[in-house]
Structures are given as structure tokens and as C-alpha cells.
Write a protein that holds these residues in place. Structure first.
Motif, PDB file in Angstrom:
ATOM      1  N   PRO A   1      -4.156   6.393  -5.323  1.00 39.80           N
ATOM      2  CA  PRO A   1      -3.612   5.905  -4.040  1.00 39.80           C
ATOM      3  C   PRO A   1      -4.273   6.609  -2.864  1.00 39.80           C
ATOM      4  O   PRO A   1      -4.718   7.759  -2.968  1.00 39.80           O
ATOM      5  N   SER A   2      -4.308   5.931  -1.735  1.00 39.35           N
ATOM      6  CA  SER A   2      -4.937   6.500  -0.539  1.00 39.35           C
ATOM      7  C   SER A   2      -4.237   7.770  -0.087  1.00 39.35           C
ATOM      8  O   SER A   2      -4.870   8.680   0.451  1.00 39.35           O
ATOM      9  N   ILE A   3      -2.924   7.852  -0.318  1.00 40.19           N
ATOM     10  CA  ILE A   3      -2.177   9.036   0.109  1.00 40.19           C
ATOM     11  C   ILE A   3      -2.608  10.268  -0.689  1.00 40.19           C
ATOM     12  O   ILE A   3      -2.530  11.406  -0.204  1.00 40.19           O
ATOM     13  N   VAL A   4      -3.100  10.077  -1.915  1.00 41.53           N
ATOM     14  CA  VAL A   4      -3.632  11.191  -2.722  1.00 41.53           C
ATOM     15  C   VAL A   4      -5.068  11.495  -2.304  1.00 41.53           C
ATOM     16  O   VAL A   4      -5.476  12.664  -2.231  1.00 41.53           O
ATOM     17  N   LYS A   5      -5.834  10.459  -1.996  1.00 41.16           N
ATOM     18  CA  LYS A   5      -7.216  10.672  -1.547  1.00 41.16           C
ATOM     19  C   LYS A   5      -7.263  11.468  -0.251  1.00 41.16           C
ATOM     20  O   LYS A   5      -8.227  12.197   0.004  1.00 41.16           O
TER      21      LYS A   5
ATOM     22  N   GLY B   1       0.792  -1.229   0.000  1.00 40.22           N
ATOM     23  CA  GLY B   1       0.000   0.000   0.000  1.00 40.22           C
ATOM     24  C   GLY B   1       0.820   1.272   0.000  1.00 40.22           C
ATOM     25  O   GLY B   1       0.328   2.325   0.411  1.00 40.22           O
ATOM     26  N   TYR B   2       2.068   1.220  -0.468  1.00 40.29           N
ATOM     27  CA  TYR B   2       2.892   2.425  -0.569  1.00 40.29           C
ATOM     28  C   TYR B   2       2.638   3.124  -1.909  1.00 40.29           C
ATOM     29  O   TYR B   2       2.049   2.551  -2.826  1.00 40.29           O
ATOM     30  N   THR B   3       3.136   4.361  -1.989  1.00 39.47           N
ATOM     31  CA  THR B   3       3.086   5.097  -3.250  1.00 39.47           C
ATOM     32  C   THR B   3       4.450   5.730  -3.476  1.00 39.47           C
ATOM     33  O   THR B   3       4.885   6.578  -2.684  1.00 39.47           O
ATOM     34  N   SER B   4       5.132   5.325  -4.524  1.00 36.52           N
ATOM     35  CA  SER B   4       6.468   5.841  -4.803  1.00 36.52           C
ATOM     36  C   SER B   4       6.385   7.165  -5.549  1.00 36.52           C
ATOM     37  O   SER B   4       5.344   7.528  -6.108  1.00 36.52           O
ATOM     38  N   ASN B   5       7.509   7.879  -5.580  1.00 39.85           N
ATOM     39  CA  ASN B   5       7.563   9.142  -6.315  1.00 39.85           C
ATOM     40  C   ASN B   5       7.358   8.933  -7.812  1.00 39.85           C
ATOM     41  O   ASN B   5       6.846   9.811  -8.510  1.00 39.85           O
ATOM     42  N   VAL B   6       7.771   7.767  -8.309  1.00 36.35           N
ATOM     43  CA  VAL B   6       7.564   7.475  -9.733  1.00 36.35           C
ATOM     44  C   VAL B   6       6.072   7.456 -10.045  1.00 36.35           C
ATOM     45  O   VAL B   6       5.615   8.017 -11.047  1.00 36.35           O
TER      46      VAL B   6
END
Length: 687
Positions: free
Chosen positions: A561-565, A450-455
Motif C-alpha cells: 500500500p502507498s501508506i507503507v511506501k 485506496g485505504y489500508t485497514s489495520n487488518v
């Protein structure tokens, strides 16, 4: 009392979780560590011996190579003659049955008595040679057996397998034994299969005894090495004979180690202690400097799963002496942890992993020097991963620094350059190629943990992707607003050392919910009718507030991604739609509205990046309503907006200091002043 009990339960649960991960990692690593009391040399045929002089400390035989042993044993099995006994009664019974059937049924089928006499003679010949059952025939074919021994009375006679019948062979032979005189088409009507029954019985016990004797008498060795005899010296080329001797020494030491249980137990205790200490030091670092990772199970699992994987892979590789340890891309571990966690954690985890892996090697110094340098270089080059080309550069730099360390170490430890093992640089280059597989690995980690990379964030920031392109077409004013907010927020994030790419991506998507009702937002009303005129204040507030919930639904539908939500749900926090809230109060003096009707669902920002976006969104939107753009008016606006947000407590849950808020203000003022700078008037041309 209830609060203390809850706290104790949570603390106990956390401790047990950490203890389980700790013990699980130790148990897995130690279980796969090799514990054989043997030399752990790496050697290849026709390559130089990289270690010191090797002397035999005990007598041992020179065993034949495995391929030679297999070839010779296959030959023994092929020429081995299994035992079968012949049951004469089976043939007699079959012939008697044939004679009886002739008197009843076969007289009408066969043209003359000569046919019966012919069948009896052929059956006698077949049963004298013997008929094999299907299982025995398959076994002989599988073993490529040439001959067998048939026990008939007190004698055992050799007979070729090709001369022995199966049911199918016997039927064909019986049908075509004398086809010129006895027509096969007539014999086919006699159901001859009924008179063909296996009469060879496999003598398993006698065969196995004879086979074991043949194997016991097999010569496994081709010579002996005496105690004190020199086997090989440093720099000597490993010939075929020396290669066989080294393999024989390895096998002999393995045999001796199997008998030394006390030594194995002592080695196990040392390995457990060694691994426990180093993993404890890693856990201690996390407790002191990265407590947030201890709270997140996925962070711990990411750290320990990669560490355990490389330790296990190294143990299996060295335990079976499959290929050089330098081919394993250990730098992949710090590259992954640096991308999803941070540099210090990546470096310490890499060092702990390398030190644990090094105990499987006899001479670990060069290995440790090369791998630590490679890990540091990988972390240095991936400070901010945003392009795929960075992985190619990282792989190149890792290979380069590994080769430099290797040759530097060899130059000051070797006396003769010809003794350098040039196969290791080849393994290091292959290692660099394997590092390129880190890129697809990022995708797997993102989906698994469930991570989100910079790419991924960079890819999402492309304004040509479907969702942002639809936003620009459906709500062009909102799209331009989002672009401006992204520029402001990115600049502020850079000043504070926050994740600028994350802020930029969140800013581009924070208002996507406005696509559902674009005309209800002023930036999309191009001098047309304002639809809010037909609604009361509660209804208008509901429509405006719904852009948050609508945005979350769109984000879910498009797999953001959840981090954007989180930016969508926090960019207004638990604030109010002030325009409609204040308008309602002005219209109903002395009354208090139901605040839930005018409040956003929230929550308030919990990270620096979310707080920066909230400030940038409010400031950018308010700046469009300024009657004039001067340094003073812009400064007053920024101060007013952000101080209002601070006083209303929007930033209580995020790690933002007053100093950092002041830096954000200064950045916004500078940026807005640049955007709205006054242009000079061009003069008219005089006629």
C-alpha cells in the motif's frame, strides 16, 4: 497578485466540489424517497397487527389478491376466442394451380388420375378448416387458446384450435390422408408445399375489441368496506380476508394519492428541506472538526456513498414493501467509517443516515432507538480492528444490544406480551449475519478508495510472508535491525496515541531496498570484506542512498500500500549520508561537495508515525556503535540523535509537538536500557 488569484481559484474549486457532492447526495436521496400518500404499515399474513386500531375513513372495494386476478385473467385469455376470416380464393387458386400442374408435370409423377382427384378432395377439406400462418399459430400456442371463431360470410363459427391446420400439419395430413390407397412416397415427389398457403386472416381490431370487453367485465372486487368500519385492532392476527382488505386499502390510497398533485408537491418540499438540513449539519461538522476529510475527495466519497446507499436502499424497500426494514445491516456504515476514518465521524454519519431513513416509516421511534444503539456498539467494539474475530464479536454484540432495546421498548409500551411481534427479533438476527459481509467489503473499499485497514497491516506484518522472509534470508542483519526498530517505534506510537500497527508495518519494510546490495551495509557485514573500500565517497553514498529508491521499486512490485511506501521514502527524509559526506569534507578541506550526491531523495516525514520511525531508525542504528551500554551513554545518544534531527528541520511538516518529542525520547531511553541491560557474571565452580 498571482498568489491571490491562485488561492481564489483553489478555494472556488474546493467550494464547487463540496457543493456538487452536497447537492448530488440530496438529489439522489430525495429522488428515491416515497411520496405516496398512503399508510406505511408493515404487515404479514397470520402475524399480529402491531399498530393501533385501524378504521376505514372512506368506502373502498375489497380487491381480489393478485394471484387470484392473474389466475382468472389467464383463464379468460385461455378461453377467449380470437377472430379469423377465411379467404376462399386462396384455396381455389391453390387447387386450380394443382390441376394446371397435372396437365404439364404431374402426369408423369402420379400413376393415375385418381391421385389428382384425391389431392383435390383433401385440399378442399383442409382449406375449409383453414390454414394458419406461423405468427398466428405461435400466438395461439403462447396464449394457450383452445378455440377460435372463423368468419365465413356473415357468420362466425367456433372451431377448435386443434382442428385448424398449420402449413406443417396440412402437409402431413395431405401426405397421409389415405396412405393405404395413395402411396406417400409417390405424393412426396409432387412438391405439395406449393399448394398449401395460409387462408386464415387474423381480425386484429375485432379481436382486441372483444378482448377489451371481456377484461372490462372482469370482476376486480369481491366486496366493499364502508366508511367507519373497523378493519383491525392492535394484536389481532391478520387473517387472509383482513390481509386482502389491507392490501385493497393500500391500493385505493395509492389511487387517491395519484390524483393529489398539490399534496405530493408539499411532501416533496418537506423532504428536500429535511434532507438538506441534516446533510448540511454533517458538512458543518466536517468543516469544524474534520477539515482534512474535506480536503480528501476519497474521504467525502466514502462518507456520502455509504450514507446515500443506505438511504436509497431503505426508500426502495419501503416503497415496495418488500420485507422488514430491520433486516438491513445499518451498523455496517459505522463499522466501515470507524475502520477507515474515525469514531466521531462514524457515529454522526450513522445518526444522520438513520434519521433520514426514518422518515420513510410511519412509526420510526423504535427503529431509531434500535439502530442508534447498534451503531454505538459497533463503533465501541471496533476501536482497533486487527483480527477477523472482532467482526464476529461485533456482529454478536450488535444483535444482542438490538434485541435488548427491542424487548425493553416493547415491555413498556405493550400491555400484553402476546401482542409482541416476534418476527422482528428474527430479522435482527438475520441483520447480524449480514454484518459478517463487512469483512470482504473492507477489501473492496481498500481497492476502490485506496485505504489500508489495520487488518491488512497485520497481514503485512507477518514475518512469514514472502517479502519479509526474503529479507531475513538475503539481509539478516537488516531484518534484525528492522525488527528492533519496529519494537521501538511501536512503543513510542502507543505512548503518543498514534497508529502503532501502521508504524510497526512501516518499520518492517522501511529498509527492504537493502536486499539489492546487502553487503554494502554494516549490519550485514559479518567480519568480511567491506566493499566500500574499493569505491570513492560519492559512489559509496550513491549505493547507500539507492536503498530508498530500490525499496520503493520492490514495494511497487509487491503491491505494498502507498501508506507503507511512504515510510520507505521518508525514513531518512532529505538527510545526508553523514559518514561519507563528512569523510569527503575531511579529505577536501576548504571545498564544498555537491550536496545532491550525498542527500537522500526524501521527502521529510509528514505524519507522526513517519517521524517516530525516522527517530527510531536513527537511534537503533547508532546504539549498535556504543562502546558501553549505560543509562548515561544511552540517554546522551538518544538526546544527540533526536536533537540533531529537530535542529535540521526534519519534523517541520508533521504535527509533532516538543512535548511529544520528549515522550519519544523517554520511551527510547527506557526501551534501549532494557534491551542492553548488564548481565551478572556467573561464578566458577571451585574444585
Amino acid at each position: 497578485m498571482s498568489t491571490n488569484n491562485t488561492f481564489d481559484k483553489l478555494s472556488l474549486k474546493t467550494i464547487l466540489r463540496h457543493l456538487l457532492i452536497y447537492l448530488g447526495a440530496v438529489a439522489l436521496i430525495v429522488y428515491f424517497l416515497p411520496r405516496d400518500v398512503k399508510f406505511i404499515y408493515q404487515f404479514d399474513l397470520n402475524k399480529p397487527w402491531r399498530y393501533g386500531q385501524l378504521m376505514a375513513t372512506f368506502d373502498f372495494p375489497i380487491y381480489k389478491p393478485d394471484e387470484v386476478i392473474k389466475r382468472e385473467q389467464d383463464s379468460i385469455i385461455k378461453h377467449f376466442q380470437p377472430y379469423f376470416s377465411i379467404d376462399a380464393s386462396v384455396g381455389n387458386d391453390a387447387i386450380s394451380q394443382l390441376r394446371a400442374d397435372y396437365q404439364t408435370d404431374l402426369k408423369e409423377v402420379l400413376p393415375s388420375y385418381d391421385y389428382l382427384r384425391h389431392l383435390v378432395n383433401v385440399l378442399n377439406a383442409i382449406y375449409q378448416k383453414g390454414i394458419l400462418d406461423g405468427a398466428s399459430a405461435d400466438r395461439l400456442q403462447q396464449d394457450s387458446t383452445v378455440n377460435l371463431r372463423i368468419i365465413n360470410g356473415l357468420e362466425a363459427q367456433q372451431q377448435a384450435v386443434a382442428e385448424t391446420f398449420t402449413i406443417k400439419d396440412a402437409y402431413t395430413y395431405l401426405l397421409n390422408a389415405d396412405s393405404a390407397r395413395y402411396k406417400p412416397e409417390i405424393l412426396q415427389k409432387c412438391a405439395l408445399n406449393a399448394y398449401l398457403v395460409p387462408n386464415l386472416i387474423y381480425e386484429k381490431e375485432r379481436t382486441e375489441t372483444a378482448r377489451q370487453e371481456a377484461i372490462d367485465n372482469f370482476p376486480w372486487a369481491v366486496g366493499m368496506v364502508q366508511s367507519g368500519q373497523k378493519i383491525i385492532d392492535r394484536g389481532e392476527i391478520i387473517s387472509q380476508n383482513t390481509y386482502n382488505i389491507l392490501n385493497s386499502l393500500e391500493k385505493e390510497m395509492q389511487t387517491r394519492s395519484d390524483a393529489s398533485q398539490a399534496q405530493r408537491r408539499m411532501m416533496l418540499g418537506g423532504q428536500v428541506l429535511f434532507v438538506c438540513i441534516y446533510i448540511f449539519l454533517l458538512m458543518l461538522y466536517l468543516e469544524l472538526y474534520r477539515k482534512d476529510y474535506l480536503k480528501e475527495t476519497r474521504d467525502l466519497l466514502l462518507i456520502f456513498s455509504f450514507m446515500v446507499f443506505f438511504c436509497l436502499f431503505t426508500s426502495v424497500l419501503m416503497g415496495r414493501n418488500m420485507f422488514s426494514v430491520y433486516i438491513i445491516p445499518y451498523a455496517m456504515l459505522p463499522m466501515v467509517l470507524r475502520t477507515f476514518l474515525d469514531s466521531r465521524t462514524a457515529l454522526l454519519t450513522h445518526i444522520v443516515t438513520i434519521l433520514i431513513c426514518s422518515i420513510t416509516l410511519r412509526y420510526p421511534h423504535e427503529f431509531i432507538l434500535i439502530q442508534v444503539a447498534a451503531g454505538v456498539m459497533a463503533i465501541f467494539n471496533l476501536r482497533e480492528l486487527s483480527r477477523r474475530s472482532q467482526l464476529f464479536l461485533s456482529a454478536f454484540l450488535v444483535v444482542l444490544v438490538s434485541l435488548l432495546i427491542f424487548f425493553a421498548y416493547e415491555f413498556f409500551t405493550e400491555e400484553d406480551i402476546s401482542k409482541i411481534d416476534f418476527s422482528i427479533p428474527i430479522y435482527i438476527i438475520i441483520n447480524g449475519i449480514l454484518l459478517l459481509f463487512t469483512y470482504p467489503l473492507f477489501f473492496i473499499i481498500e481497492k476502490t478508495f485506496g485505504y489500508t485497514s489495520n487488518v491488512t497491516l497485520v497481514e503485512l506484518s507477518d514475518v512469514n510472508n514472502n517479502l519479509l522472509r526474503k529479507l531475513s534470508e538475503t539481509a539478516p542483519g537488516t531484518f534484525q535491525h528492522s525488527m528492533q526498530v519496529a519494537n521501538l517505534a511501536t512503543e513510542a506510537a502507543n505512548k503518543l496515541g498514534a497508529n502503532a500497527q501502521l508504524v510497526r508495518t512501516g518499520a518492517l519494510y522501511h529498509d527492504i531496498g537493502k536486499m539489492e546490495n546487502p553487503a554494502f551495509f554494516t549490519e550485514n557485514q559479518l567480519g568480511g570484506v567491506n566493499p566500500h573500500k574499493n569505491l570513492n565517497f560519492e559512489q559509496s553514498a550513491k549505493v547507500v542512498i539507492s536503498h530508498v529508491t530500490d525499496g520503493l521499486k520492490l514495494a511497487e512490485k509487491n503491491n505494498l500500500p502507498s501508506i507503507v511506501k511512504d515510510f520507505i521514502s521518508t525514513h531518512h527524509g532529505r538527510g545526508k549520508t553523514k559518514y561519507f559526506y563528512i569523510s569527503w569534507k575531511n579529505e577536501h578541506p576548504g571545498e564544498e561537495p555537491e550536496e545532491g550526491l550525498f542527500s537522500y531523495p526524501g521527502p521529510n516525514p509528514s505524519t507522526k508515525e513517519q517521524a517516530i520511525l525516522m527517530m527510531a531508525d536513527a537511534v537503533e542504528a547508532a546504539s549498535r556503535s556504543l562502546p558501553e551500554f549505560t543509562e548515561e551513554s544511552i540517554s546522551n545518544l538518544v538526546e544527540k540523535i533526536i536533537e540533531s534531527q529537530v535542529s535540521e528541520g526534519y519534523f517541520r511538516d508533521c504535527p509533532l509537538t516538543f512535548k511529544e518529542i520528549g515522550q519519544v525520547k523517554a520511551t527510547f531511553k527506557e526501551k534501549l536500557t532494557t534491551i542492553y541491560h548488564t548481565r551478572i557474571s556467573y561464578p566458577e565452580l571451585k574444585q
